[in-house]
Design an enzyme around this catalytic site. Structure first.
Site, short mmCIF file in Angstrom:
data_model
loop_
_atom_site.label_atom_id
_atom_site.label_comp_id
_atom_site.label_asym_id
_atom_site.label_seq_id
_atom_site.Cartn_x
_atom_site.Cartn_y
_atom_site.Cartn_z
N SER A 1 -1.55 -3.56 -1.77
CA SER A 1 -0.22 -4.12 -1.58
C SER A 1 -0.08 -4.68 -0.16
O SER A 1 -0.93 -5.45 0.27
CB SER A 1 0.82 -3.03 -1.87
OG SER A 1 2.10 -3.57 -1.93
N ARG B 1 15.35 2.29 -2.26
CA ARG B 1 14.15 2.88 -2.84
C ARG B 1 14.21 2.87 -4.37
O ARG B 1 13.20 2.65 -5.04
CB ARG B 1 14.00 4.32 -2.34
CG ARG B 1 12.77 5.03 -2.84
CD ARG B 1 11.50 4.34 -2.39
NE ARG B 1 10.32 5.16 -2.66
CZ ARG B 1 9.08 4.78 -2.41
NH1 ARG B 1 8.85 3.60 -1.87
NH2 ARG B 1 8.07 5.57 -2.67
N ASP C 1 0.75 -5.07 -13.29
CA ASP C 1 1.48 -5.28 -12.03
C ASP C 1 2.23 -6.60 -12.11
O ASP C 1 1.63 -7.67 -12.16
CB ASP C 1 0.47 -5.29 -10.87
CG ASP C 1 1.14 -5.41 -9.51
OD1 ASP C 1 2.37 -5.59 -9.45
OD2 ASP C 1 0.41 -5.31 -8.50
N HIS D 1 2.67 -1.98 -10.44
CA HIS D 1 2.15 -2.15 -9.09
C HIS D 1 1.53 -0.86 -8.56
O HIS D 1 0.53 -0.88 -7.85
CB HIS D 1 3.28 -2.61 -8.17
CG HIS D 1 2.85 -2.98 -6.79
ND1 HIS D 1 1.91 -3.95 -6.55
CD2 HIS D 1 3.21 -2.51 -5.57
CE1 HIS D 1 1.72 -4.05 -5.25
NE2 HIS D 1 2.50 -3.19 -4.63
N ASP D 2 2.13 0.26 -8.91
CA ASP D 2 1.63 1.56 -8.44
C ASP D 2 0.25 1.93 -8.99
O ASP D 2 -0.33 2.93 -8.57
CB ASP D 2 2.63 2.68 -8.81
CG ASP D 2 3.66 2.89 -7.71
OD1 ASP D 2 3.52 2.26 -6.64
OD2 ASP D 2 4.60 3.68 -7.92
#
Lengths: 383, 208
Positions: free
Chosen positions: A158, A228, A323, A356-357
């Site tokens: 990232s 967040r 992602d 994405h994680d």
């Protein structure tokens, strides 16, 4: 290092170090820090010719604590413990791993939540805006301090992958291999839009006080929590959220109120709450801005291939199919620029489901490719 | 990069490697674990990339230090600029593509020269199977009709017609039996005795 109860695949208990730099660093925004601190952890052993060092660059909310535990009571290891350790893809039996908290961070390095040595009070919103290029400059100063002339590899996911890209362009002689994971050559309008909403959430918190909240003994928790929560949605795929939570509720009976009912609400609130206990709102603002500004092609008339002409190392680019934040298409832009510049590159698109994680997950194909690639790097340096 | 002596290279790759001069820049479509690229890089200073879709092949290619790019030839080669390679190679994959004709057109756009190999459907053993009322199962086409990757098989004659229709000039041709030898039988009746065909093509349009 004693580590029996963490198992053989862990680097065990690690102790972070705060390194103080007395040299000034000139920042892209035009300002300068006359001195600064960097929080650093290292794993493994630097070989005699100091050639087996790997720099790990962290993402938006990461820090220097990438692997191992800080104490025997520690429940959670570092953020990339699945990938860094003895026999793991970034194999600490063979490589010397350096991980730091970037400038502007909030885990021990100089940043908005640290004390400005010139005023004796919190930096707060006075801390200068930092960019990916500034981070690379600071990381280069760290390499000098550690006596590392050239990294065997720079690795990051990232925002970390963007630092690796910047390293390969800005310091071509100092990077042996660039491993760029789940990254993008620049943020899209959609990416920037999400960051802007996160920032507005923080600004709109009455406890923000124009960024001087630490002086007042408060923190803009609500704003940061919202930021967040929003971020978390972009880290997960629609499919992953459906699979993990679906429409599951905590109770069979509808409450007809706004308390937490759906599991996904509970999850987001929990993630938000966890985050505000460890992260600084001003740092979040700086990091999102560094993301938005990142565009190494800009000074080459928007031609990424022209920027990549400077690269002297081999690259491995890895993307994840689920992602959507930095999709495989974005990684392919990086690859195509390297190909157009005739630079050696391998590209892998990992079938995945989380989003994405996924770059933090021990997906077998991903870890196999990364491990095999870095094993060659280690062999090149005789370890 | 690992050194692979010529004798360890698959016979059709070994033959192709002799067609590629030193210090050239190539693209290998369906590169597998990158044996050809690794060999040419090591022995001739050839640079370039391989395209591959199979995960195990990609992992093996990465492990040996080959510039492998995960991607599907059927998705096109738009990512590569026109004329960016000296040679574009595709071995034993043509017959498995959605549109072999478009793929060759793309190969000749991104490269100066294309090299393709494919199993010849016109070989006498295949013909005997068809005459017997069955889809062929031969040494070069071992799968059943229903589980074969080969969806666009052609004969040597079909292929040369395609080249003619598209204005692709055949600059070199090697017609081989199963042992990758070219003998009098293949010269006597190419379409009947060739098992594996190897062609080097150039685009006529670009010549003019």
């Amino acid at each position: 290092m004693s580590k029996p109860h963490f198992g053989n695949a862990s680097v065990g208990i690690v102790t972070p170090e705060i390194l103080h730099f007395d040299q000034p660093i000139r920042l892209e925004c035009g300002r300068q820090l006359n001195q600064f601190d960097l929080a650093v952890e290292t794993y493994g052993t630097l070989n005699a010719d100091r050639s087996n060092a790997v720099l790990v660059c962290h993402a938006l909310s990461g820090d220097h604590h990438a692997a191992g535990y800080h104490s025997a009571e520690d429940r959670k290891p570092g953020w990339w413990d699945s990938c860094i350790g003895p026999g793991k893809p970034i194999d600490t039996n063979r490589l010397f791993v350096v991980s730091l908290n970037n400038l502007g961070g909030c885990a021990g390095s100089s940043g908005p939540a640290s004390i400005n040595p010139e005023t004796g009070s919190y930096w707060g919103s006075d801390f200068p805006m930092v960019t990916v290029r500034d981070w690379v400059r600071a990381q280069a100063m760290l390499a000098d301090r550690l006596g590392i002339e050239r990294w065997a590899a720079c690795v990051g996911g990232s925002l970390g992958g963007m630092q690796v890209m910047q390293w390969a362009i800005d310091e071509p002689d100092r990077v042996g291999h660039a491993v760029i994971i789940a990254a993008t050559p620049k943020l899209s309008a959609q990416n920037i839009a999400f960051n802007e909403i996160a920032r507005q959430a923080i600004f709109s918190d009455p406890d923000f006080h124009s960024g001087r909240y630490l002086d007042k003994g408060v923190t803009p928790e609500r704003g940061l929590r919202l930021a967040r929560m929003l971020g978390h949605i972009t880290y997960l795929s629609d499919e992953a959220m459906r699979e993990k939570f679906g429409r599951m509720r905590r109770s069979d009976i509808l409450g007809y109120d706004f308390d937490v009912e759906f599991e996904v609400e509970s999850y987001l609130r929990y993630q938000g709450q966890q985050f505000v206990s460890r992260f600084d709102a001003n740092t979040y603002l700086l990091m999102t801005k560094a993301l938005d500004y990142f565009d190494p092609a800009a000074e080459y008339g928007g031609d990424l291939a022209a920027a990549m002409e400077r690269v002297q190392c081999r690259s491995l680019v890895i993307a994840f199919e689920a992602d959507w934040r930095f999709s495989p298409e974005r990684s392919r832009e990086i690859v195509h620029a390297l190909v157009a510049a005739r630079k050696p590159v391998a590209y892998v698109s990992v079938p995945s489901s989380l989003g994405h994680d996924d770059f933090l997950m021990p997906i077998p194909y991903y870890h196999r490719v990364l491990g095999d690639y870095l094993a060659r790097v280690a062999r090149q340096h005789g370890s | 990069m690992n050194v692979h002596p010529p004798e360890r290279l698959r016979p059709d790759l070994s033959l192709i490697s002799d067609w590629i001069p030193p210090q050239t820049h190539i693209l290998d479509l369906g590169c597998g674990e990158g044996a050809l690229l690794a060999y040419l890089h090591e022995e001739r200073g050839v640079t370039g990339y391989g395209l591959e879709i199979d995960e195990d092949e990609i992992a093996a290619a990465v492990a040996r230090g080959v510039n492998v790019i995960q991607g599907d030839v059927d998705d096109g080669l738009q990512q590569f600029a026109t004329g960016s390679f000296d040679f574009v190679v595709m071995t034993q994959a043509l017959q498995a593509l959605q549109r072999p004709d478009l793929a060759i057109g793309e190969m000749l756009r991104v490269g100066r020269t294309a090299i393709v190999t494919f199993p010849n459907f016109g070989h006498w053993m295949a013909r005997i199977d068809v005459l017997g009322g069955r889809m062929p199962r031969t040494r070069t086409m071992p799968d059943n009709w229903y589980d074969s990757d080969n969806i666009h098989l052609c004969t040597v004659r079909d292929f040369e017609t395609l080249c003619q229709d598209n204005g692709w000039r055949i600059t070199r041709r090697n017609l081989l039996n199963h042992d990758h030898q070219d003998g009098w039988l293949q010269r006597f009746s190419p379409n009947l005795f060739t098992e594996i065909a190897v062609y080097m093509l150039e685009s006529e349009q670009r010549r003019i």
